[in-house]
Design an enzyme around this catalytic site. Sequence first.
Site, mmCIF file in Angstrom:
data_model
loop_
_atom_site.group_PDB
_atom_site.id
_atom_site.type_symbol
_atom_site.label_atom_id
_atom_site.label_comp_id
_atom_site.label_asym_id
_atom_site.label_seq_id
_atom_site.Cartn_x
_atom_site.Cartn_y
_atom_site.Cartn_z
ATOM 1 N N VAL A 1 0.842 -1.192 0.000
ATOM 2 C CA VAL A 1 0.000 0.000 0.000
ATOM 3 C C VAL A 1 0.875 1.238 0.000
ATOM 4 O O VAL A 1 1.844 1.326 0.759
ATOM 5 C CB VAL A 1 -0.927 0.024 1.240
ATOM 6 C CG1 VAL A 1 -1.712 1.332 1.293
ATOM 7 C CG2 VAL A 1 -1.884 -1.159 1.225
ATOM 8 N N LYS A 2 0.528 2.165 -0.881
ATOM 9 C CA LYS A 2 1.158 3.487 -0.861
ATOM 10 C C LYS A 2 0.189 4.449 -0.201
ATOM 11 O O LYS A 2 -0.962 4.568 -0.614
ATOM 12 C CB LYS A 2 1.467 3.955 -2.281
ATOM 13 C CG LYS A 2 1.917 5.413 -2.371
ATOM 14 C CD LYS A 2 1.984 5.873 -3.827
ATOM 15 C CE LYS A 2 2.085 7.381 -3.926
ATOM 16 N NZ LYS A 2 2.018 7.860 -5.333
ATOM 17 N N THR A 3 0.642 5.130 0.832
ATOM 18 C CA THR A 3 -0.239 6.032 1.558
ATOM 19 C C THR A 3 0.526 7.269 1.985
ATOM 20 O O THR A 3 1.692 7.456 1.637
ATOM 21 C CB THR A 3 -0.872 5.328 2.766
ATOM 22 O OG1 THR A 3 -1.908 6.149 3.308
ATOM 23 C CG2 THR A 3 0.156 5.041 3.855
#
Length: 294
Positions: free
Chosen positions: A202-204
């Site tokens: 996940v990119k957050t």
Amino acid sequence: MTEKEEIMLDKNEDLGMNNFFDNKSFFLKGTDHVGWGLKNRMSRIFNPKTGRTVMLAFDHGSVLDSTAGFDQLNLSMPPLIHFADSIMCTRGIVRAVISPSTRKPVCLRFTAASTVLSELNNDTILDVEDAIRLNASALGVTVILGDKYEAQTIRNLVLAVDSGYKYDIPVMGITSISKQDCDAAYYAMVARVCAENGANMVKTYYTEKNFSKVVNKCPVPVIVAGGKKMPEQKFLEFCYRAIDQGAAGINVGRNVFQASSPVAMIKAISSIVHDNLLPEDAFQLYRELSNLSY
């Protein structure tokens, strides 16, 4: 023990037959039970020695117009790509700019997005066969909660994950910003939703408060978006805090491309991500490499 039994015992020891197989877990969380090909692709994106990545992102032009530092990517990219662990871009830029001889893994922007000239997040996904033709190491899909297109973005993720598991290509859920006030609880929820629907990473966004909760609630690696341009020293401090609180990498674009010395900047970021340099030491490295006077 007879002489024959002793001979057989010695023979088995020579062949290693009396040793137990060392069945270690894979070095990235949440990946123990996925396929060999997916693990292999993840090990290209993340450094197996550190379990972290510096992902150089230049997919902005698919939503925004070209911003400062992103013009003439065919000239600005080659000096930088060597120092990144992986790159993130669109299929058009892969074919137009990236040399086919590159050994760097590509996280392919897998959603074709609406632009800033209209409502964002009304996206569609690409054809996985084209990702295979491009030898993509991962597929990046935008996911947003609390927006009118929430269901559409989750559907896109599910379809991408279905294709990804069919061909052992990992999928990165890319957190987008909703119209509501976005705190750690929001990003933790989006990250968890991405993982629950099959995303392998996940990119957050980093949150000043409680970012470790975002990481701890997500069962797959979390990569932090670099965001808008900051002063070089401030951004290196930002990277250090994110990594120190459990991030598995930095997805960086503007804070490299728009730095006074982009090559020095990506090297300094890598020194934090992989060598655990303190931010003040990384900034000193940046100054030395860039030959800038402050």
